[in-house]
Design an enzyme around this catalytic site. Structure first.
Site, PDB file in Angstrom:
ATOM      1  N   TYR A  48       0.807  -1.227   0.000  1.00 51.26           N
ATOM      2  CA  TYR A  48       0.000   0.000   0.000  1.00 51.26           C
ATOM      3  C   TYR A  48       0.837   1.273   0.000  1.00 51.26           C
ATOM      4  CZ  TYR A  48      -3.617  -3.254   1.673  1.00 51.26           C
ATOM      5  OH  TYR A  48      -4.472  -4.304   1.817  1.00 51.26           O
ATOM      6  N   TYR A  80     -14.991  -3.905   2.357  1.00 49.60           N
ATOM      7  CA  TYR A  80     -13.640  -4.360   2.028  1.00 49.60           C
ATOM      8  C   TYR A  80     -13.503  -5.814   2.473  1.00 49.60           C
ATOM      9  CZ  TYR A  80      -8.653  -5.155   2.087  1.00 49.60           C
ATOM     10  OH  TYR A  80      -7.410  -5.700   1.857  1.00 49.60           O
ATOM     11  N   LYS A  88      -7.366 -12.306  11.491  1.00 47.19           N
ATOM     12  CA  LYS A  88      -6.889 -11.204  12.342  1.00 47.19           C
ATOM     13  C   LYS A  88      -6.626 -11.639  13.793  1.00 47.19           C
ATOM     14  CE  LYS A  88      -7.707  -7.664   9.319  1.00 47.19           C
ATOM     15  NZ  LYS A  88      -6.617  -6.900   8.732  1.00 47.19           N
TER      16      LYS A  88
HETATM   17  C1  LIG Z   1     -13.190  -7.477   6.770  1.00 47.43           C
HETATM   18  C2  LIG Z   1     -11.915  -7.961   6.141  1.00 47.43           C
HETATM   19  N1  LIG Z   1     -11.940  -8.990   5.291  1.00 47.43           N
HETATM   20  C3  LIG Z   1     -10.826  -9.460   4.718  1.00 47.43           C
HETATM   21  C4  LIG Z   1      -9.596  -8.898   4.972  1.00 47.43           C
HETATM   22  C5  LIG Z   1      -8.363  -9.444   4.316  1.00 47.43           C
HETATM   23  O1  LIG Z   1      -7.566 -10.088   5.254  1.00 47.43           O
HETATM   24  P1  LIG Z   1      -6.012 -10.337   4.942  1.00 47.43           P
HETATM   25  O2  LIG Z   1      -5.354  -9.019   4.940  1.00 47.43           O
HETATM   26  O3  LIG Z   1      -5.560 -11.226   6.072  1.00 47.43           O
HETATM   27  O4  LIG Z   1      -5.935 -11.032   3.625  1.00 47.43           O
HETATM   28  C6  LIG Z   1      -9.524  -7.817   5.841  1.00 47.43           C
HETATM   29  C7  LIG Z   1      -8.241  -7.160   6.111  1.00 47.43           C
HETATM   30  O5  LIG Z   1      -8.170  -6.029   6.528  1.00 47.43           O
HETATM   31  C8  LIG Z   1     -10.712  -7.327   6.448  1.00 47.43           C
HETATM   32  O6  LIG Z   1     -10.711  -6.286   7.284  1.00 47.43           O
END
Ligand SMILES: Cc1ncc(COP(=O)(O)O)c(C=O)c1O
Length: 430
Positions: free
Chosen positions: A27, A155, A278
């Site tokens: 990013y 997202y 997470k």
């Molecule tokens: C709601 C949501 N879904 C999916 C993801 C993607 O996860 P990753 O970064 O572990 O691929 C994120 C990451 O911020 C997220 O907040």
């Protein structure tokens, strides 16, 4: 803290200079970026930099480190597991940590969400959820259901299918238009008018649709926007009416972030598929899970090998990561995490209220351990980030929001230092 900051003169470590020319960071335009912070170690809610500076962490490493960094219980579990077996593939084999974790997640999640498919990142967990939904219909001989309903401001990750269900503007994927499959996108149905618009869309397209995907209660990386539990009840009712699967992406909200263990509990809505990552390992190791209800799993239960879920990430169910996740769940069971989240919410609401009237502040909102100051705009994002570091805190604004997602174990004084830094930085000119 600031004295310590200003006194720091040490040269960067050798690994920094020699490695920076070879790493590709996320990013960021690497040509014009400010030099990234060299981190030496972490402890609790502190990040210690290689030059000796210590930052209070407001982000918990993209919302993962819910018990603070280096929790001794998680560390001991990982060390124990490392001595026994770091990893075996789940192809044809299983092990205690993965099975224990699957059983525990099934018991914690509401309703009959109890079939757990592991992978190693949130985006991949979303890919798997979408693939599960598509194959759910194919296995049941409905072949035209290839599209998803997604929401503005959502997202769901950076891999292709996850990008396609994210908002192209706020989800950083605008540039891939044309490559990504077009999905149906709506505003979240916050009222009757919004519900009617969504319903009309579903009415028109139901035969082409596999599922609805949403981040329940809080849209994270798309702008830190919150919505009522009622939205989720409306989505459940519409999904039932048009016989669509309902996917809750709880990668951000899962494990207490919004005040209940899972956001879906606040709405008393059981989705058909849920994605988790997470905070699953307390920020220790990469792990994610896609959990399905029985009716979803049953569509794959067959004498026909072709009806199996044809997916299998190499490191799925990694034993170290599962051991960390099991230890993290121990901590949720034995320590007052959800009360800590409520105390953080109260303190952030009180302390961030002081910035509400500052010029350029559009909104201040708090949900669980998520505190958000939305600005009219941020002209110099990198400059703003650097000003927080100069105040001895790690806060990483994006878009037009400055936000806090601290660990749940953060001390009240540390949290005041974070909110105080926001107040100071936003009330003084750069
Ligand atoms: C709601 C949501 N879904 C999916 C993801 C993607 O996860 P990753 O970064 O572990 O691929 C994120 C990451 O911020 C997220 O907040």
């Amino acid at each position: 803290m600031n004295d310590k900051l200003n006194l720091s003169t040490s040269a960067p470590p050798t690994w920094y200079g020699s490695g920076l020319a070879h790493i590709w960071l996320p990013y960021v335009q690497m040509k014009t970026m400010r030099p990234p912070l060299a981190v030496a170690r972490t402890q609790g809610s502190r990040i210690v930099l290689a030059d000796g500076r210590e930052l209070i962490d407001g982000i918990a490493s993209w919302w993962t480190a819910c018990h603070g960094y280096n929790h001794p219980h998680i560390r001991a579990a990982v060390e124990r597991q490392l001595a026994i077996m770091p990893h075996v593939m789940l192809g044809g084999m299983v092990h205690e940590q993965a099975l224990t974790l699957a059983q525990r997640l099934g018991a914690l999640l509401p309703g009959d969400l109890d079939r757990v498919f592991f992978c190693e990142s949130g985006s991949v967990a979303v890919e798997i959820a979408l693939k599960m939904a598509l194959q759910f219909w194919r296995n049941r001989r409905f072949h035209g259901r290839n599209k998803f309903v997604a929401f503005r401001g959502g997202y769901h990750g950076d891999t292709a299918a996850a990008m396609a269900v994210s908002d192209p503007e706020t989800g950083f994927h605008d540039m891939f238009r044309g490559y990504l499959p077009e999905q149906l996108r709506f505003d979240l149905p916050g009222d009757d008018a919004g519900t009617s618009v969504l319903q009309a869309g579903l009415e028109r397209h139901a035969e082409e649709l596999a599922a609805i995907i949403v981040e329940p209660l809080a849209q994270g990386a798309g702008g830190m926007r919150f919505h009522d539990a009622d939205v989720l009840r409306r989505l459940r009712a519409l999904a039932d009416r048009y016989e669509l699967l309902l996917i809750f992406d709880e990668i951000f909200t899962g494990f207490g972030r919004t005040g209940t263990m899972f956001a879906c509990e606040a709405a008393q809505v059981v989705p058909d598929i849920i994605t988790l990552s997470k905070a699953l390992t307390g920020g220790t190791l990469p792990l994610a899970a896609t959990v399905a209800r029985r009716k979803v799993f049953d569509a794959f239960w067959s004498d026909d090998p072709k009806q199996a879920l044809m997916h299998g990430p190499t490191y799925m169910g990694n034993a170290l990561a599962c051991a960390a996740a099991n230890a993290s769940l121990d901590l949720f069971a034995r320590e007052p995490r959800l009360q800590q989240v409520m105390a953080i919410a109260e303190q952030m609401a009180r302390e961030l209220a002081e910035v509400r009237d500052l010029p350029g502040v559009r909104d201040v909102r708090v949900l669980g351990a998520i505190g958000v100051v939305e600005l009219e705009r941020i002209d110099d994002l990198n400059g703003l980030r650097a000003r927080f570091v100069a105040e001895g805190v790690f806060i990483r604004p994006f878009g037009n929001v400055v936000y806090l997602t601290p660990s749940f174990t953060i001390g009240a004084e540390e949290l005041t230092a974070l909110t105080g830094a926001i107040r100071k930085v936003l009330s003084t000119a750069p």
